[in-house]
Scaffold this motif. Sequence first.
Motif, PDB file in Angstrom:
ATOM      1  N   THR A  25       5.153   9.127   1.883  1.00  0.00           N
ATOM      2  CA  THR A  25       6.106   9.189   0.475  1.00  0.00           C
ATOM      3  C   THR A  25       7.364   9.415   0.899  1.00  0.00           C
ATOM      4  O   THR A  25       8.295   9.918  -0.277  1.00  0.00           O
TER       5      THR A  25
ATOM      6  N   LEU B 185       5.337   7.524  -8.841  1.00  0.00           N
ATOM      7  CA  LEU B 185       4.039   6.886  -8.778  1.00  0.00           C
ATOM      8  C   LEU B 185       4.328   5.264  -8.251  1.00  0.00           C
ATOM      9  O   LEU B 185       5.325   4.646  -9.024  1.00  0.00           O
ATOM     10  N   GLN B 186       3.661   4.948  -7.552  1.00  0.00           N
ATOM     11  CA  GLN B 186       3.805   3.661  -6.782  1.00  0.00           C
ATOM     12  C   GLN B 186       2.487   2.719  -7.465  1.00  0.00           C
ATOM     13  O   GLN B 186       1.477   3.037  -7.859  1.00  0.00           O
ATOM     14  N   PRO B 187       2.758   1.290  -7.368  1.00  0.00           N
ATOM     15  CA  PRO B 187       1.572   0.534  -8.111  1.00  0.00           C
ATOM     16  C   PRO B 187       0.207   0.390  -7.171  1.00  0.00           C
ATOM     17  O   PRO B 187       0.645   0.423  -5.938  1.00  0.00           O
ATOM     18  N   LEU B 188      -0.639   0.302  -7.996  1.00  0.00           N
ATOM     19  CA  LEU B 188      -2.062   0.461  -6.991  1.00  0.00           C
ATOM     20  C   LEU B 188      -2.242  -0.854  -6.172  1.00  0.00           C
ATOM     21  O   LEU B 188      -2.651  -1.094  -5.106  1.00  0.00           O
TER      22      LEU B 188
ATOM     23  N   GLY C 158      -2.741   4.351   2.059  1.00  0.00           N
ATOM     24  CA  GLY C 158      -1.418   4.106   1.523  1.00  0.00           C
ATOM     25  C   GLY C 158      -0.183   4.384   2.676  1.00  0.00           C
ATOM     26  O   GLY C 158      -0.339   3.994   3.726  1.00  0.00           O
TER      27      GLY C 158
ATOM     28  N   HIS D 212       0.684  12.702  -6.065  1.00  0.00           N
ATOM     29  CA  HIS D 212      -0.526  12.061  -6.877  1.00  0.00           C
ATOM     30  C   HIS D 212      -0.734  12.612  -8.303  1.00  0.00           C
ATOM     31  O   HIS D 212      -0.633  13.756  -8.662  1.00  0.00           O
TER      32      HIS D 212
ATOM     33  N   ILE E 185       0.072   7.289  -5.840  1.00  0.00           N
ATOM     34  CA  ILE E 185      -0.532   6.668  -6.799  1.00  0.00           C
ATOM     35  C   ILE E 185      -1.224   7.686  -7.827  1.00  0.00           C
ATOM     36  O   ILE E 185      -1.462   8.769  -7.628  1.00  0.00           O
ATOM     37  N   ASN E 186      -1.455   6.774  -9.059  1.00  0.00           N
ATOM     38  CA  ASN E 186      -2.385   7.662 -10.050  1.00  0.00           C
ATOM     39  C   ASN E 186      -3.875   7.357  -9.559  1.00  0.00           C
ATOM     40  O   ASN E 186      -4.083   6.299  -9.377  1.00  0.00           O
TER      41      ASN E 186
ATOM     42  N   SER F 161       2.695   4.901  -1.434  1.00  0.00           N
ATOM     43  CA  SER F 161       1.899   6.093  -1.942  1.00  0.00           C
ATOM     44  C   SER F 161       3.100   6.890  -2.687  1.00  0.00           C
ATOM     45  O   SER F 161       4.517   6.647  -2.230  1.00  0.00           O
TER      46      SER F 161
ATOM     47  N   ARG G 195       0.858  -1.222   0.006  1.00  0.00           N
ATOM     48  CA  ARG G 195      -0.076   0.066   0.006  1.00  0.00           C
ATOM     49  C   ARG G 195       0.921   1.470  -0.235  1.00  0.00           C
ATOM     50  O   ARG G 195       0.686   2.159   0.701  1.00  0.00           O
TER      51      ARG G 195
END
Length: 261
Positions: free
Chosen positions: A199, A248-251, A196, A107, A31-32, A29, A27
Amino acid sequence: VTLCGPIKFAPLHPLWQSPLTIPGGTRQSPINIQWRDSVYDPFLKPLKISYDPTTCLHIWNNGYSFLVEFDDSADRSIIVGGPLENQYRLKQFHFHWGAINEWGSEHTVDSKFYPAELHLVHWNAVVYPTFEEAVMEGNGLAVIGVFLKLGAHHEGLQMLVDALPAIKHKDAVIEFDVFDPSCLIPSCPDYWTYAGSLTTPPLTESVTWIIKKQPIEVDENQLEAFRMLLFTSDGEEEKRMVDNFRPLQPLMNRTVRSSFQ
Ligand code: SG5
Ligand code: ZN
């Protein structure tokens, strides 16, 4: 033929000399936010913000962003409602921004970057005795994210902008004892929320993110004032404080919920 030389990477900011990822993180952060994939949750409450301007303490350059810190020894500046089960206390706010207007937010919405993003960091003082303990726990923190877009001059933000020359270098601090950050929060109540992480290191998975749908408008001179700050201390070779955002990190297995239809 064009011969391509070796690709040179910019040196990593010292903040990121600790791990860039959390092994097994699920989880992370930022993210898109894919608008059409977000799910309206009719049970989400409106977010209630109640800040006491006299809890403001100081503004400082921590070498990665500038932070405005608050007295969080009592429930004086708090948020409640939204996706939150308890009230959370305001600890600090800070911004992330780009070298140019084409990027800078952490984001994104439908893969669009804004030139900057405000983060108001709150902690769960109902459940945890200290901020440091809240940072380590799943429901420890709540961060409100507000996008900044280029447009009209922002009167409230100018209060901060005027203080920036005094904290140009890393570790500079000045007193800043009355400020109401609710002037930086857009009036539209709509938000997205998801589970999330921080960051920045320690990147702990302790944050309930509340991302406001409506951006605030700031003018070019105000963003330029952010870009005049330095990552470096007085006496070091000057490095402009720009591009202080995490990629960005994977959802992964998460749903972004929306408070609006
Ligand atoms: C935590 O995360 C950090 C902040 C950091 C934000 O609140 O605090 C800790 O980890 C203390 C245990 O770091 C500081 O306050 C410096 C002492 O804020 C920054 O580094 C400024 C960008 C990052 O929060 S965020 O996930 O909202 N971006
Ligand atoms: Zn942040």
